[in-house]
Design a protein around this motif. Structure first.
Motif: not given
Length: 122
Positions: A7, A10, A68-69, A73, A77-78, A81, A110
């Protein structure tokens, strides 16, 4: 609640990517340094993210999206962020159209575009 390492990784990559979007000025560097000081391993993660960016600056956005992908997560959470980085961009006093577009593109990747827009719309 303390973020786990993936986490944090990212978050630091997303934060550094967006604050570095137009080049990194002193104020943006201070924001990154402050965030690094707030997290265990923050300094190492900051350095990792900045090195990731510097290693191929011309292709950073696509490389960062791919990285990132690959970090597993939860959607919540994404979104958190994205919202935290959005708030950090406001600390510098403004968000450029290019930064906003980049954030929305990542959110779309996402499948969180609508949720991000709902949260940040004035």
């Amino acid at each position: 609640m303390e973020m786990i390492k993936d986490e944090k990784r990212a978050f630091f990559l997303l934060m550094c990517l967006m604050l570095h979007y137009h080049g990194l000025d002193e104020h943006e560097q201070n924001i990154i340094n402050h965030e690094a000081s707030q997290h265990a391993e923050g300094e190492n993660l900051k350095e990792w993210a900045l090195e990731f960016i510097k290693s191929d600056y011309l292709n950073i956005f696509e490389r960062a999206k791919k990285e990132l992908n690959h970090i597993p997560l939860q959607p919540s959470t994404r979104l958190n962020h994205l919202l935290k980085v959005w708030d950090l961009l406001h600390i510098k006093g403004y968000i450029t159209e290019m930064e906003a577009t980049a954030m929305i593109r990542i959110a779309a990747e996402w499948e969180l575009q609508e949720k991000l827009i709902q949260q940040v719309r004035p």
